[in-house]
Scaffold this active site. Structure first.
Site, PDB file in Angstrom:
ATOM      1  N   TRP A 280     -77.294  10.775  53.010  1.00 13.94           N
ATOM      2  CA  TRP A 280     -77.200  12.161  52.551  1.00 13.94           C
ATOM      3  C   TRP A 280     -78.326  12.493  51.574  1.00 13.94           C
ATOM      4  O   TRP A 280     -78.244  13.471  50.858  1.00 13.94           O
ATOM      5  CB  TRP A 280     -75.847  12.376  51.867  1.00 13.94           C
ATOM      6  CG  TRP A 280     -74.725  12.571  52.840  1.00 13.94           C
ATOM      7  CD1 TRP A 280     -74.254  13.759  53.307  1.00 13.94           C
ATOM      8  CD2 TRP A 280     -73.927  11.565  53.469  1.00 13.94           C
ATOM      9  NE1 TRP A 280     -73.223  13.549  54.199  1.00 13.94           N
ATOM     10  CE2 TRP A 280     -72.996  12.219  54.312  1.00 13.94           C
ATOM     11  CE3 TRP A 280     -73.912  10.172  53.422  1.00 13.94           C
ATOM     12  CZ2 TRP A 280     -72.068  11.536  55.081  1.00 13.94           C
ATOM     13  CZ3 TRP A 280     -72.987   9.496  54.189  1.00 13.94           C
ATOM     14  CH2 TRP A 280     -72.078  10.168  55.001  1.00 13.94           C
ATOM     15  N   CYS A 315     -71.461  13.798  58.527  1.00 17.01           N
ATOM     16  CA  CYS A 315     -70.068  13.900  58.981  1.00 17.01           C
ATOM     17  C   CYS A 315     -69.902  14.332  60.434  1.00 17.01           C
ATOM     18  O   CYS A 315     -69.072  13.804  61.159  1.00 17.01           O
ATOM     19  CB  CYS A 315     -69.253  14.789  58.055  1.00 17.01           C
ATOM     20  SG  CYS A 315     -69.599  16.544  58.193  1.00 17.01           S
ATOM     21  N   HIS A 374     -66.572  20.016  56.182  1.00 16.32           N
ATOM     22  CA  HIS A 374     -66.493  18.590  56.488  1.00 16.32           C
ATOM     23  C   HIS A 374     -65.837  18.450  57.856  1.00 16.32           C
ATOM     24  O   HIS A 374     -64.860  19.125  58.154  1.00 16.32           O
ATOM     25  CB  HIS A 374     -65.687  17.851  55.413  1.00 16.32           C
ATOM     26  CG  HIS A 374     -65.521  16.392  55.699  1.00 16.32           C
ATOM     27  ND1 HIS A 374     -66.574  15.596  56.121  1.00 16.32           N
ATOM     28  CD2 HIS A 374     -64.436  15.579  55.671  1.00 16.32           C
ATOM     29  CE1 HIS A 374     -66.135  14.371  56.322  1.00 16.32           C
ATOM     30  NE2 HIS A 374     -64.844  14.334  56.069  1.00 16.32           N
ATOM     31  N   ASP A 397     -60.692   9.910  60.152  1.00 14.66           N
ATOM     32  CA  ASP A 397     -61.998  10.323  59.634  1.00 14.66           C
ATOM     33  C   ASP A 397     -62.867   9.090  59.458  1.00 14.66           C
ATOM     34  O   ASP A 397     -62.497   8.156  58.752  1.00 14.66           O
ATOM     35  CB  ASP A 397     -61.793  11.038  58.294  1.00 14.66           C
ATOM     36  CG  ASP A 397     -63.075  11.685  57.766  1.00 14.66           C
ATOM     37  OD1 ASP A 397     -64.155  11.411  58.328  1.00 14.66           O
ATOM     38  OD2 ASP A 397     -62.986  12.445  56.786  1.00 14.66           O
ATOM     39  N   TYR A 561     -74.978  19.761  52.197  1.00 10.32           N
ATOM     40  CA  TYR A 561     -73.759  20.443  52.628  1.00 10.32           C
ATOM     41  C   TYR A 561     -72.521  19.821  51.983  1.00 10.32           C
ATOM     42  O   TYR A 561     -71.435  20.368  52.027  1.00 10.32           O
ATOM     43  CB  TYR A 561     -73.636  20.437  54.156  1.00 10.32           C
ATOM     44  CG  TYR A 561     -73.159  19.131  54.737  1.00 10.32           C
ATOM     45  CD1 TYR A 561     -71.818  18.943  55.065  1.00 10.32           C
ATOM     46  CD2 TYR A 561     -74.023  18.060  54.943  1.00 10.32           C
ATOM     47  CE1 TYR A 561     -71.361  17.742  55.590  1.00 10.32           C
ATOM     48  CE2 TYR A 561     -73.588  16.865  55.459  1.00 10.32           C
ATOM     49  CZ  TYR A 561     -72.255  16.716  55.784  1.00 10.32           C
ATOM     50  OH  TYR A 561     -71.807  15.522  56.299  1.00 10.32           O
TER      51      TYR A 561
END
Length: 732
Positions: A280, A315, A374, A397, A561
């Site tokens: 990220w 994600c 997300h 997830d 984000y």
């Protein structure tokens, strides 16, 4: 059938763990109970000369089991449902004196009590829920069998043998890879834990190999197509390899709860050398930027062939790959996007934003973050481990956010349990509950070390939860499956239930929400196009007969984000005088030059406005994100759109910026139409167009889609797609 050995493993077991589908150990072709008398030739007994599995795409086995789309020449069936095989013998089979059975074996250390060695008896009638083989036809030296598997059978690749009984022992066929049989979960079978009763939903959540993933911002929802490609050549083996890499015991691979939990750990590489490395930080050296991927196929095939984690994912990439894994194995699954998703570091059901006394955000104290959006997955299954009513969609997830039982994984957590606040049930329900239900609490950190709660926003988090609609590319709002409407009595009850079950809420914020200010503030960001100036308008409303003065602060940040700030590109303070019962607007111009040099992956700008009413000392705070509108990649096709015929695919992109784009990669794929491809353009000058042509020969008919992406050093998240209708090959 099991390997016997004098060694004990760890003092507890006589054989090693059976945790690899790929590992093999062939059973003996002859198992004698004693010496064979002289003059007896075992070949005089019934012998197998050939086995036919009816495994072509057009054979009933694949059509009836909905596995005809898999690009594989092996037999692929779904558990709990019968399929046909034919055995050819050296002479006619006589049921009065000949005894044979079919055997299915998985792993290196098969055991009948673990379900890894399955002897299938020949029976007169098949029994629901049990393994069995029924003779449905005898013709000369051939026997056709209808074989039914258990609806709880292990999911994986089985080796198949035929064993024949003689007075002196067993003769068994030797290992033949051509008879390998894949057994998958079966959403069409009522006794299977993943049974889904709606035919249209099965078509979408199991058989659709192209999806749509929603991203962007709640006020500017963007979508992109994703190629799941679960039927592409090599993907099923890659998914089985993922479980092998996790060293998942084969005996647990028939349980969708365990399979989805292992998958959520293995799709990220954080602590187990799994499929994808997350990044990220906007630095993607030695890898592919997350925004460049157009689907899961390249990622899974590269992981399987290199046996190393693939770089990089965020994600939606984790969710896309995980969706492929689940659908490929037969578990109904969908990708879900939660807008304004709370990442609650201490699971206290509130997202704490700490402010300095001047209204600026204190980044040292603010540990929680609010992601613009997300993506996670939902998988459909029964939950016999939970009370009745908590089966159905489960959140899983694979984005590595928080540790769960020592690994980066999340779920399965029952959506129904989350809605009602029953977060005591496994797995990871408190974390997911916080992602969609947290309050945003603004706290001023005073210079004397005290903390004062200024305001509470109970509606900001989890405002909208969406997925792709069934049978179309549109958006489906599923927020009401996760939470009751704000303000409803049931919503308060769900929150109180969650608190009762141990969700911490240390700060007393009850009285804060009741304080109603005479002044309120909001702001709007106009639709912003990449490389252009745009305006931000702040509106102050005074609803009292008193005159007020306001000190306001605007901060504009380039953000990931995930809500984490990268750099502040704009800050402005201004004073406003509000006459009684009046409305005042302040306009702020955001120039392209202020943000262009610093842009990140998602071209996401985040604005934070705080205002203090000087007379009452009340602090007003609001935050909003905007995602810049980005140009598209154009895809065109010429030639016949027919299975087996060549057609030309053209991809083009025009650089809209005033600067040269360097190291431009364009990616193209379309399941059933063209294998994933990529091409490098060293640079694209301003306002210049590049074109790339590829010849493709589609191999799947029906509704298809081509998907392209463009990535470069300074501009990313550029997509394009084209819907196609591919015709069947005309009959010769």
């Amino acid at each position: 059938m099991s390997e016997t050995s004098g060694t004990t493993f760890g003092g507890r077991r006589a054989i090693p763990p059976n945790n690899s589908n790929a590992a093999e150990n062939d059973p003996p072709t002859v198992e004698l109970q004693g010496p064979v008398p002289r003059g007896v030739n075992l070949q005089d007994y019934l012998n197998v000369t050939n086995v036919h599995l009816f495994k072509e795409k057009w054979d009933t086995n694949k059509l009836d089991h909905h596995t005809d789309k898999y690009d594989s020449n092996k037999l692929i069936v779904r558990r709990g449902q019968s399929f046909y095989i034919q055995i050819d013998f050296n002479r006619p089979y006589d049921p009065r004196r000949d005894i044979f059975r079919v055997e299915y074996v998985i792993g290196r250390y098969p055991q009948e009590n673990k379900g890894t060695y399955i002897p299938v008896p020949v029976v007169s009638e098949l029994q629901s829920g049990k393994w069995g083989a029924k003779v449905v036809m005898r013709e000369r030296t051939s026997v056709r069998l209808s074989i039914q598997s258990s609806p709880e059978c292990i999911v994986g690749k089985f080796r198949m043998y035929v064993a024949i009984w003689t007075p002196y022992g067993v003769i068994r066929t030797s290992r033949n890879p051509e008879t390998d049989t894949y057994i998958l979960f079966n959403p069409w079978c009522e006794e299977d834990a993943v049974y889904l009763d709606d035919a249209k939903e099965r078509e979408e959540y199991v058989l659709n190999d192209i999806g749509v993933i929603f991203y962007g911002d709640i006020s500017d929802i963007k979508s992109r197509s994703w190629s799941y490609g679960q039927f592409e050549d090599g993907i099923l083996d890659a998914c089985l390899y993922v479980m092998d890499r996790a060293k998942m015991d084969l005996s647990g691979r028939g349980n969708p709860i365990k399979v989805s939990r292992v998958g959520s750990a293995m799709v990220n590489a954080r602590d187990d050398e799994g499929v994808l490395v997350g990044s990220w930080d906007n630095v993607y050296a030695y890898g592919v930027p997350p925004s460049a991927w157009t689907g899961s196929v390249d990622i899974l095939l590269e992981y399987h062939s290199s046996e190393n984690p693939v770089r990089y994912g965020q994600c939606w990439v984790f969710a896309g790959v995980f969706n492929t894994f689940l659908r490929c194995l037969g578990i109904p699954a969908r990708v879900v996007t939660n807008y304004f998703s709370a990442h609650d570091n201490n699971a206290n059901l509130q997202t704490d934003i700490f402010l300095e006394e001047d209204g600026n955000v204190n980044s040292k104290l603010t540990k929680d973050s609010i992601w613009n959006y997300h993506c996670w997955n939902e998988a459909w299954m029964t939950r016999p481990d939970l009370p009745v009513g908590f089966g159905g969609w489960q959140v899983v997830d694979s984005t590595p956010q928080e540790n769960s039982d020592g690994m980066y994984r999340c779920g399965p957590a029952s959506v129904q349990a989350l809605k009602h606040g029953h977060i005591c049930f496994q797995f990871d329900a408190p974390f997911v509950f916080a992602e969609v239900n947290s309050d945003v609490v603004y706290i001023t950190a005073k210079k004397d070390g005290t903390h004062v709660v200024e305001t509470v926003d109970a509606t900001h988090i989890g405002q909208l939860i969406v997925t792709k609609q069934v049978g179309g590319d549109g958006i489906k709002d599923i927020t009401d499956t996760y939470k009751f409407q704000e303000g409803q009595e049931e919503e308060r009850l769900a929150l109180e239930t969650a608190l009762m079950y141990g969700a911490k809420k240390p700060l007393n914020t009850e009285d804060v929400t009741k304080l109603k200010s005479d002044v309120d503030m909001d702001f709007e960001v106009e639709n912003a196009v990449l490389g252009k100036d745009f305006k931000l308008t702040i509106t102050f409303r005074n609803q009292s007969p008193t005159r007020y003065t306001i000190s306001a602060y605007l901060s504009g940040n380039i953000t990931f984000y995930t809500g984490v700030s990268h750099v502040e590109f704009k800050n402005e303070t201004f004073k406003v005088t509000l006459e009684p019962l009046s409305v005042k607007k302040e306009e702020v111009l955001i120039r392209a030059g202020e943000y262009m040099g610093q842009l990140l992956e998602q071209a996401s700008l985040h604005f934070f406005v705080t205002a203090r009413v000087n007379e009452t000392k009340v602090v007003l705070a609001k935050q909003k994100s905007t995602v810049l509108t980005i140009p598209k990649v154009i895809i065109k096709v010429r030639g016949a759109k027919v299975v087996g015929s060549d057609m030309v695919v053209t991809v083009e992109f025009t650089n809209p910026l005033k600067q040269t784009l360097r190291n431009v990669w364009i990616y193209l794929e379309g399941p059933g139409v063209i294998k994933p491809k990529r091409k490098l353009f060293r640079e694209i000058p301003p306002n210049s167009t590049v074109q790339w042509e590829e010849v493709s020969r589609p191999w799947v008919s029906g509704r298809r889609k081509l998907i392209a992406s463009m990535t470069s050093d300074s501009l990313r998240h550029v997509y394009g797609e084209l819907d196609l209708q591919i015709q069947r090959r005309p009959a010769e």
